[in-house]
Design a protein around this motif. Sequence first.
Motif, PDB file in Angstrom:
ATOM      1  N   VAL C  38     -85.269 -18.284 -36.221  1.00 32.45           N
ATOM      2  CA  VAL C  38     -85.914 -16.960 -36.209  1.00 32.45           C
ATOM      3  C   VAL C  38     -86.089 -16.438 -37.625  1.00 32.45           C
ATOM      4  O   VAL C  38     -87.122 -15.842 -37.952  1.00 32.45           O
ATOM      5  CB  VAL C  38     -85.194 -15.947 -35.285  1.00 32.45           C
ATOM      6  N   GLN C  41     -89.081 -18.338 -39.019  1.00 32.83           N
ATOM      7  CA  GLN C  41     -90.300 -17.978 -38.275  1.00 32.83           C
ATOM      8  C   GLN C  41     -90.810 -16.608 -38.718  1.00 32.83           C
ATOM      9  O   GLN C  41     -92.005 -16.429 -38.986  1.00 32.83           O
ATOM     10  CB  GLN C  41     -89.994 -17.982 -36.778  1.00 32.83           C
ATOM     11  N   TYR C  42     -89.935 -15.637 -38.813  1.00 32.19           N
ATOM     12  CA  TYR C  42     -90.371 -14.287 -39.173  1.00 32.19           C
ATOM     13  C   TYR C  42     -90.809 -14.236 -40.637  1.00 32.19           C
ATOM     14  O   TYR C  42     -91.820 -13.608 -40.963  1.00 32.19           O
ATOM     15  CB  TYR C  42     -89.268 -13.274 -38.896  1.00 32.19           C
ATOM     16  N   ILE C  59     -91.987  -7.307 -39.276  1.00 33.56           N
ATOM     17  CA  ILE C  59     -91.624  -8.729 -39.260  1.00 33.56           C
ATOM     18  C   ILE C  59     -90.674  -9.046 -40.418  1.00 33.56           C
ATOM     19  O   ILE C  59     -89.679  -9.766 -40.245  1.00 33.56           O
ATOM     20  CB  ILE C  59     -92.910  -9.591 -39.332  1.00 33.56           C
ATOM     21  N   ASN C 145     -92.363 -14.894 -30.701  1.00 35.88           N
ATOM     22  CA  ASN C 145     -91.141 -14.202 -31.076  1.00 35.88           C
ATOM     23  C   ASN C 145     -90.325 -13.766 -29.862  1.00 35.88           C
ATOM     24  O   ASN C 145     -89.103 -13.917 -29.829  1.00 35.88           O
ATOM     25  CB  ASN C 145     -91.482 -12.980 -31.945  1.00 35.88           C
ATOM     26  N   GLU C 149     -86.500 -15.021 -28.974  1.00 33.31           N
ATOM     27  CA  GLU C 149     -85.371 -14.114 -28.753  1.00 33.31           C
ATOM     28  C   GLU C 149     -84.821 -14.234 -27.334  1.00 33.31           C
ATOM     29  O   GLU C 149     -83.638 -13.979 -27.098  1.00 33.31           O
ATOM     30  CB  GLU C 149     -85.789 -12.668 -29.051  1.00 33.31           C
ATOM     31  N   HIS C 182     -84.493  -7.036 -30.500  1.00 34.50           N
ATOM     32  CA  HIS C 182     -85.663  -7.804 -30.930  1.00 34.50           C
ATOM     33  C   HIS C 182     -86.587  -8.124 -29.762  1.00 34.50           C
ATOM     34  O   HIS C 182     -87.805  -8.103 -29.907  1.00 34.50           O
ATOM     35  CB  HIS C 182     -85.194  -9.062 -31.676  1.00 34.50           C
ATOM     36  N   TRP C 186     -90.523  -6.764 -29.891  1.00 32.74           N
ATOM     37  CA  TRP C 186     -91.688  -7.664 -29.770  1.00 32.74           C
ATOM     38  C   TRP C 186     -92.477  -7.344 -28.502  1.00 32.74           C
ATOM     39  O   TRP C 186     -93.706  -7.465 -28.487  1.00 32.74           O
ATOM     40  CB  TRP C 186     -91.255  -9.129 -29.797  1.00 32.74           C
TER      41      TRP C 186
END
Lengths: 275, 275, 275, 275, 275, 275
Positions: C38, C41-42, C59, C145, C149, C182, C186
């Motif tokens: 994560v 990715q973010y 983000i 995302n 999560e 999170h 999202w």
Amino acid sequence: MFTHKKELQFHAKPERPDPVYAKKLQEILGGQFGEISVAMQYLFQGWNTRGNEKYKDLIMDTGAEEIGHVEMIATMIARLLDKAAVKDQEEAAKDPVIGSIMGDMNPQHAIVNGLGAAPKDANGNPWNADYIVSSGNLLADMRANVNAESQGRLQVARLYEMTEDRGVREMLSFLLARDTMHQNQWIAAIRELEEKEGVVAPSTVPPEWEATEFSHQLINFSEGEESAQLDWMGKEAPDGKAKFEYASKPVAHAEKPKLEPAPPYVHDTPPHDQK
Amino acid sequence: MFTHKKELQFHAKPERPDPVYAKKLQEILGGQFGEISVAMQYLFQGWNTRGNEKYKDLIMDTGAEEIGHVEMIATMIARLLDKAAVKDQEEAAKDPVIGSIMGDMNPQHAIVNGLGAAPKDANGNPWNADYIVSSGNLLADMRANVNAESQGRLQVARLYEMTEDRGVREMLSFLLARDTMHQNQWIAAIRELEEKEGVVAPSTVPPEWEATEFSHQLINFSEGEESAQLDWMGKEAPDGKAKFEYASKPVAHAEKPKLEPAPPYVHDTPPHDQK
Amino acid sequence: MFTHKKELQFHAKPERPDPVYAKKLQEILGGQFGEISVAMQYLFQGWNTRGNEKYKDLIMDTGAEEIGHVEMIATMIARLLDKAAVKDQEEAAKDPVIGSIMGDMNPQHAIVNGLGAAPKDANGNPWNADYIVSSGNLLADMRANVNAESQGRLQVARLYEMTEDRGVREMLSFLLARDTMHQNQWIAAIRELEEKEGVVAPSTVPPEWEATEFSHQLINFSEGEESAQLDWMGKEAPDGKAKFEYASKPVAHAEKPKLEPAPPYVHDTPPHDQK
Amino acid sequence: MFTHKKELQFHAKPERPDPVYAKKLQEILGGQFGEISVAMQYLFQGWNTRGNEKYKDLIMDTGAEEIGHVEMIATMIARLLDKAAVKDQEEAAKDPVIGSIMGDMNPQHAIVNGLGAAPKDANGNPWNADYIVSSGNLLADMRANVNAESQGRLQVARLYEMTEDRGVREMLSFLLARDTMHQNQWIAAIRELEEKEGVVAPSTVPPEWEATEFSHQLINFSEGEESAQLDWMGKEAPDGKAKFEYASKPVAHAEKPKLEPAPPYVHDTPPHDQK
Amino acid sequence: MFTHKKELQFHAKPERPDPVYAKKLQEILGGQFGEISVAMQYLFQGWNTRGNEKYKDLIMDTGAEEIGHVEMIATMIARLLDKAAVKDQEEAAKDPVIGSIMGDMNPQHAIVNGLGAAPKDANGNPWNADYIVSSGNLLADMRANVNAESQGRLQVARLYEMTEDRGVREMLSFLLARDTMHQNQWIAAIRELEEKEGVVAPSTVPPEWEATEFSHQLINFSEGEESAQLDWMGKEAPDGKAKFEYASKPVAHAEKPKLEPAPPYVHDTPPHDQK
Amino acid sequence: MFTHKKELQFHAKPERPDPVYAKKLQEILGGQFGEISVAMQYLFQGWNTRGNEKYKDLIMDTGAEEIGHVEMIATMIARLLDKAAVKDQEEAAKDPVIGSIMGDMNPQHAIVNGLGAAPKDANGNPWNADYIVSSGNLLADMRANVNAESQGRLQVARLYEMTEDRGVREMLSFLLARDTMHQNQWIAAIRELEEKEGVVAPSTVPPEWEATEFSHQLINFSEGEESAQLDWMGKEAPDGKAKFEYASKPVAHAEKPKLEPAPPYVHDTPPHDQK
């Protein structure tokens, strides 16, 4: 805990887009010795350090900085990809300049990442954690670090040769400088540690564990004796325990191995074929 | 060209089988810093050496030797697996000693390799070429080599702790010694090269390419100033070009980046969502 | 640019060491949906965002936080490994509790990492960049995302079940909460974007590109019609463009393909065998 | 059990060969979000479904269809490679159109696959099972599915832009439509499940396991407060349990970690260097 | 196009759960020679077949069947994992039977897959497309197929030895039989093709491309002449073109290579170190 | 134990540099069926052979030779890269011949390897140990070997077509010849073993373990009966135990599987969604 500041540590703006160069620049972002590798290597070394708060802090200082380098290169790549033409190749190929450039960009930059950077190398291999080293032994890991910064700076120098773009070169000049600093600091650390521990890592192996008669001998496994002419051959080895000696003929110290037959329940070769 | 002699370079015979230890020993056969890694690293470095026949020969001497070390460890693993019981686990678990041991062996040693070694690490990850380094720059690669031998010898020492088997320990004592030699020789090489070239690799980067104001500065990216207390801080850096300086506060030298909007043909976020 | 604060975002201290649990906890550190995934990715999504500064900031807020979660879990793992006994297994196995525990720890935690965490999953697979998503399309990436999560929080819940250690559980309770946040954020983002764009990503595909007669049809490729009984079958689809329809019998809309013979210069099957 | 019908589900015939486009098209065959990924993801989810026969059937309907999509794209790629010239590059480069095209085709299409498709992506990385998700939790997995179909459809749209070939575009128009359907169906499923369970997956975590004071808080880890301006900030979160709150300053809730010294038998940094 | 029938091709029901065996059984699901490998190998070979409709059909018959075998083994694994206890290990270890079993299960079966199968091998390595072969040459690929079925059947036999569960053994007895059939059919195909083409693949290489003086010579690169005693040594080779000859002494037919110095712009070793 | 002779086994000198061809040639160095694969496959098979010294020697003879082939190809690649221009691409693209060639070389050859070979394939994927086979069963492994040599020789033939360089072709003519020999020798070995053991590997499975009613049946899983027309259909199978039979209709021998509900502690789909 980490906080982010939106300003970049250094400039990351090319004079103009260049999607082919973007592909090459991926190497120092997501390659074996790219910035992701050094960031992750230092962070894991820092988190795993047991004692020695000064070195832990040095490692964390450097690790946190490297995440910012990943950011700079990712930003540069996104800008090098700005407005990259993505259309019918055969049509484009009629203009050799455009055709050559389009064909050579990384197709995933358009198809997968929408003109953005990816954590991959110059051939599109995804970054993986096999690139990094965190052993718990400070001297050993400092050597991993000076290795990473040497290979990394070498790649930056080669990429500098491959572009005339002043914006790209400006960013690379900063990375060359930081890699100079990081080589300097890890070498300084190694020198300090070697002075205390000795040069052979790990320094905690008791001598009786080691077949020391083989600890200073170069064995000539590749026919021809050029290596015997090395200046340091025959002189005292860096560990100060003996002189380097040169063994012209490799010796087999053990017999030819013969393995036990396989038990039938593993269904290896059946007995009549084992003979 | 390579030729094989069936006798082993050194003994590789355990006192008795131990399939759980066989699993662990795989690390120095097929792991990141196992013998396959050093063999392949040295061979590729040697084949790619342009000039410097003495070092080319040294590298090939060592590379050829390492294939023989792969052979010794593979042979040891096959013997540690001799007659490993491979049967119903629940049944076996009734005897805690057998049960624990059986459960902990690498299942692929039986299912895939028929009680033989595999080019994999202690967790069964296959060896891959991302483990090795061959850059064409001799100083940089010597550092990769001393790194590999340091990590490798560290792992051998840890594996020595994990067994009481005298046969296994005998083989490990030989590997410890050879890793001592190889660290010694790569360090000797580094010292000779650094004396000629300087310590920062590659040494061929012209100073005007580098933002040298950043080449000797430790930046305090991890809050707290323990690293400022390092003995060598403030003293001359190993490259002899300046003293190490300490920057307490990280500075952002560039603005916050703002990327161009994506062209519509890449189907990134549509315009109304880009605002 | 990133800075590091040495204090942890939250507690990461177990009541007592547990090397077997350390192995399992690696999953949420370096697994497919671990914290490295994560974080990376973010960060890549943030760096690649073109326009929409609010979402870019959201983000980046989350990405920077996640690096701190990697740090917490790495610290916890190092402590779970404290003083892990690393010795002869057969000896240890005589005590079933110790034997079972020792056998089940990740051997690389001792051999490779010196009782430290590694960027790997619960089976020792190295983290790799194939785990992450950064497409340049905000709606598509918000879905990546919420997926990450959801899987991540599910794994935390399962790991919570697997320990009674109050220190470990305290850290996991924090991670459960942050994963709740999170998911919430999202989902809120997705709802806002869907309201503006519609639910089918990317929303920029012109209808004439699409064979819309196939856009709302469930085709019964798995014999038996249980899926036809779903409550929403036959009702308006989320995109509001048509009702879901159910096609009981899969139809082949194209002929059986027959490839051209291979040209001789590729040395495929020779002509007489192509007949 | 699966049976095959030789007719294709839809047309897969280009107007004319185009080996460069064949390389790009590999992305939606064997890339992270290609058809192999969705086929394997749905099949494993279906096989692992415990209860809920309607959803199991829906998943299997879709999984079986996707194998047919793999077949269509593989067929298309083989035809795009028809009679691809495979000869001396320098000779070919004299004609810029041919030269550019030849150089840009995937060399393995000729050398390894004999002008056939391969289960690899647009950069030649082999498909691997890390691309898929099968967790046993239906809500979590439906989110993985809508993610996969969103990324997949985005890539199809980008590939549509990159060709003018009507035959290729016809096939892509069908894939766009099916991806629309699959997004619609997974979203419908998510809505139904969220209505029953709530939006936070997994829904079975008891509140006392969770540090709920952190479950609705956006923490400003990236300096600057743009994200505080998001429309939904301060409003009720999707889980309906609290309003989103905004924490301007990240807080460290735990002390600076200090790890125990390493036991000597792991040969980490020796005691004098741990200080 | 593929359709699915919910009934299994054969029984896949164990007498009782056994999570440790589930881990081992993963090898023939997602390992190098597991059912995913043969399914994907045959499907890609079939889709890429140019001409020879009979063999294309044979390959597709077998490929479609193999997807059903993946399904059977995935189902078996899910059932072997039924109600696997997933709790505090140290607690469990007090009961040696439970402790041993729990420790040995694949932790990802619980944490990642929720007691379901995964497309991975017995050590948890994800399946990847490097396991398969599809070259476009029918004779070469039939050899890949008989190789895959031989290794696969060998692994099934070994797994048969490792369990007493009658349900598991029943399924394995079916797989043994199908692997017998598949070996038989690929061997029959090879015999037919060899009769038409000759035994050396590819058969289309003109003799003037080949240094035929080296085409039938065994060179004694491993000291000792045991291999000269093989029954077929000295007799006519399978290609019928010459007798096997035995060369006792390896000969180097080329000189020692000396590479050109590196151009300065690649920053390899600088000139003074190249000497 | 291995020793190295600096002279090459055969010539490896191109007429002139060709960096694009160097990229392609990597396939037979570090690809799935490149020389590293056969070298490692034979060495591991040899080291793991239990009994049968003649075959062990044959395998080691061939394995040692193959390391020398790796050396030849690595040397050839380094020479093909001699003085490869590495500069600004857009500038270069103005000359279509140079531009096309420069763009198509492997960027890592310059950036990472300093104009040297790498253990990677033609798309830059690193060599990995999943490419090799060493099962402990001689017949099964001989089939892996003939497979490897067939695919390898096929790739050499295709690479021969792709160049006019006489130096390169000379080296390839030698490799074609050695691959002919190696196919011949492994086929001779298979014939000898099959004569003793029978054709189905492993030959040690007792008939009562096998559901022999399925051992000779081709099942028509791909609609259409072309495969029934194969010449050998209906005739005696190679194992001599029965005739091949043809089953027009696939039969499901087992019921539709229904898995047990998941226990609550794995947090799979909650009970109300399992219905």
